[in-house]
Design an enzyme around this catalytic site. Structure first.
Site, mmCIF file in Angstrom:
data_model
loop_
_atom_site.group_PDB
_atom_site.id
_atom_site.type_symbol
_atom_site.label_atom_id
_atom_site.label_comp_id
_atom_site.label_asym_id
_atom_site.label_seq_id
_atom_site.Cartn_x
_atom_site.Cartn_y
_atom_site.Cartn_z
ATOM 1 N N ASN A 211 0.850 -1.200 0.000
ATOM 2 C CA ASN A 211 0.000 0.000 0.000
ATOM 3 C C ASN A 211 0.882 1.245 0.000
ATOM 4 O O ASN A 211 2.106 1.151 -0.027
ATOM 5 C CB ASN A 211 -0.943 -0.020 1.207
ATOM 6 N N ASP A 307 -3.652 -10.388 12.388
ATOM 7 C CA ASP A 307 -3.937 -9.027 12.847
ATOM 8 C C ASP A 307 -3.097 -8.748 14.098
ATOM 9 O O ASP A 307 -3.338 -9.311 15.172
ATOM 10 C CB ASP A 307 -5.435 -8.868 13.138
ATOM 11 N N LYS A 338 -13.989 0.582 15.018
ATOM 12 C CA LYS A 338 -12.690 -0.097 15.227
ATOM 13 C C LYS A 338 -12.270 -0.069 16.681
ATOM 14 O O LYS A 338 -11.676 -1.016 17.194
ATOM 15 C CB LYS A 338 -11.603 0.549 14.357
HETATM 16 N N1 CTP Z 1 -3.449 -3.690 11.996
HETATM 17 C C1 CTP Z 1 -2.638 -4.678 12.456
HETATM 18 N N2 CTP Z 1 -2.548 -5.867 11.761
HETATM 19 C C2 CTP Z 1 -3.230 -6.053 10.633
HETATM 20 C C3 CTP Z 1 -4.072 -5.011 10.148
HETATM 21 C C4 CTP Z 1 -4.136 -3.850 10.851
HETATM 22 O O1 CTP Z 1 -2.013 -4.520 13.500
HETATM 23 N N3 CTP Z 1 -3.131 -7.187 9.980
HETATM 24 C C5 CTP Z 1 -3.543 -2.443 12.771
HETATM 25 C C6 CTP Z 1 -2.971 -1.237 12.082
HETATM 26 O O2 CTP Z 1 -1.601 -1.053 12.405
HETATM 27 C C7 CTP Z 1 -3.829 -0.117 12.651
HETATM 28 C C8 CTP Z 1 -5.172 -0.784 12.780
HETATM 29 O O3 CTP Z 1 -4.925 -2.159 12.942
HETATM 30 O O4 CTP Z 1 -3.425 0.272 13.943
HETATM 31 C C9 CTP Z 1 -6.015 -0.574 11.562
HETATM 32 O O5 CTP Z 1 -7.171 -1.318 11.676
HETATM 33 P P1 CTP Z 1 -7.843 -2.041 10.435
HETATM 34 O O6 CTP Z 1 -9.188 -2.461 10.867
HETATM 35 O O7 CTP Z 1 -6.993 -3.090 9.856
HETATM 36 O O8 CTP Z 1 -7.875 -0.877 9.454
HETATM 37 P P2 CTP Z 1 -8.057 -1.053 7.971
HETATM 38 O O9 CTP Z 1 -7.024 -1.930 7.352
HETATM 39 O O10 CTP Z 1 -8.158 0.338 7.454
HETATM 40 O O11 CTP Z 1 -9.433 -1.863 8.010
HETATM 41 P P3 CTP Z 1 -10.635 -1.803 7.024
HETATM 42 O O12 CTP Z 1 -10.023 -2.135 5.711
HETATM 43 O O13 CTP Z 1 -11.542 -2.830 7.575
HETATM 44 O O14 CTP Z 1 -11.170 -0.400 7.130
#
Ligand code: CTP
Length: 402
Positions: A211, A307, A338
């Site tokens: 990303n 996660d 969240k």
């Molecule tokens: N995060 C993490 N491990 C992952 C994904 C995310 O630790 N595999 C953490 C990120 O560092 C951040 C938070 O979770 O602190 C973001 O939450 P997330 O729900 O994953 O955000 P998005 O990816 O934006 O989710 P969505 O696509 O559902 O909006």
């Protein structure tokens, strides 16, 4: 410092067109309960009259080291002792150079040498002057002495050019003075573990899913914690940024490696900040040899990555946890969801989109915690990180963690 008396801000104003903005800064600071005294350089008085600052600050404005009435009682030393924080806004290129060289050729620079209070500068100048190697070398000297550098912002300037050199907006500077707690805090002895940057999820040895995260926000937050005395470990995905000094940096590529490194480093940490934009999915099979077009599976099967934030949330005992969320729309609703779902103690939400967020040097934030929230206006990521550290420490202490 007594908690009941107002914070005493010595505001230095040096010569530059942005000096007019400092009038609003004084008003913002006094509205937020600060006691402000203004010292102007000779150049500054060509742009704004001292009477204007006197009217908004409620104090006479000092300009002259050789004022016989004031100096009968060694007024400059008294003023230097009075301040909890010295902020120079705007700081011109010339003023910045004088500070770097320790000159004491007027009242303001003399005060900066005589005071024990922390010094913050908010530079404002033409972009070429800011980027000139002489200015950058002076800046490096000031940084190495622990001077807080607030700004400059990027954008169109009064000189007609555009680039880095704009004074931060008065509300942002006021927020930095008040919320970053710069200047009257005790050093923090916290152990802070952070993730930053993107992750890369390989499809084969040459292709990956990733990303647009640049890592700037995470690195800025790590540096802001370090500047307050914290012991910082940064688990970073691939970025083009150099390792910040004084911080333990471990480089990883994938979400799985980041997850494993975080859990290994977790014991003994007080705070965990999940700033990384971790890829949520990875190709279900990573080929060991480059896939040709016709051998690439279509559609491409994906699987979820671990996660990391949720894995840390489920630990017992767990550190104070700060999550981040990048949102293109419905920021508040998504952020609150969240916070409830992933259960960090604090969630920092940023709007992302064209010119905003991931690849930009500036950002804004909306911080949520159970029972409260705070908005921070758009500003460069360095000062924004200082404000975030102030809020994180406040909430951490509120939870009884200090
Ligand atoms: N995060 C993490 N491990 C992952 C994904 C995310 O630790 N595999 C953490 C990120 O560092 C951040 C938070 O979770 O602190 C973001 O939450 P997330 O729900 O994953 O955000 P998005 O990816 O934006 O989710 P969505 O696509 O559902 O909006």
């Amino acid at each position: 410092m007594s908690e009941t008396r107002p914070r005493r801000i010595l505001l230095g104003v040096s010569g530059g067109i942005a000096a007019y903005k400092s009038v609003e800064l004084v008003r913002r600071l006094t509205e937020r309960g600060c006691d402000v005294q203004v010292v102007m350089t000779r150049g500054a008085t060509r742009f704004v009259g001292p009477l204007t600052f006197q009217a908004v600050s409620g104090h006479p404005v000092r300009q002259d080291l050789w004022d016989e009435t004031e100096e009968a009682g060694m007024g400059h030393i008294a003023l230097a002792r009075w301040a909890d924080l010295v902020l120079i806004a705007p700081t011109s290129a010339h003023c910045l150079a004088r500070l770097a060289h320790g000159l004491a050729d007027d009242l303001l620079t003399t005060l900066c040498l005589a005071t024990d209070a922390p010094l913050a500068i908010a530079p404002a100048m033409n972009p070429h002057m800011w980027l000139h190697p002489a200015t950058q070398a002076n800046l490096a000297v000031l940084k190495s002495r622990g001077v807080r550098i607030w700004g400059p912002a990027e954008g169109p300037e009064a000189c007609g050019e555009s680039g880095p050199g704009r004074l931060l907006e008065p509300p942002d500077l006021a927020a930095l003075v008040v919320e970053a707690r710069s200047g009257h805090k005790q050093p923090c002895h916290l152990r802070v573990l952070m993730t930053a940057g993107p992750t890369r999820e390989p499809l084969d040895p040459v292709r990956y899913l990733s990303n647009r995260s640049s890592g700037q926000m995470g690195y800025a937050l790590a540096q802001a914690f370090r500047a307050e005395g914290a012991d910082v470990t940064l688990i970073s995905g691939p970025t083009g940024l150099p390792d910040p000094s004084g911080i333990r940096v471990e480089r990883v590529e994938t979400a799985q490696e980041m997850h494993d490194r975080v859990l290994q480093s977790l014991p003994g940490q007080d705070i965990f900040c999940a700033v990384a934009a971790v890829a949520d999915f990875r190709p279900a099979h990573a080929a060991t040899r480059k896939l040709s077009k016709d051998k690439t599976p279509k559609p491409l099967p994906l699987e979820a990555t671990p996660d990391i934030l949720s894995a840390v949330s489920s630990q017992d005992p767990r550190p104070f946890i700060v999550g981040f969320a990048a949102e293109t729309h419905d920021l508040e609703a998504h952020a609150r969801a969240k916070l409830a779902h992933k259960k960090p103690d604090l969630l920092v939400a940023n709007p992302v989109g064209p010119g905003q967020g991931f690849e930009s040097a500036e950002n804004e934030a909306w911080v949520f915690w159970p029972g409260g929230d705070r908005r921070i206006e758009r500003m460069p990521k360095g000062p924004l990180a200082e404000i975030l550290v102030g809020i994180i420490r406040e909430r951490y202490e509120h939870r009884g963690g200090s």
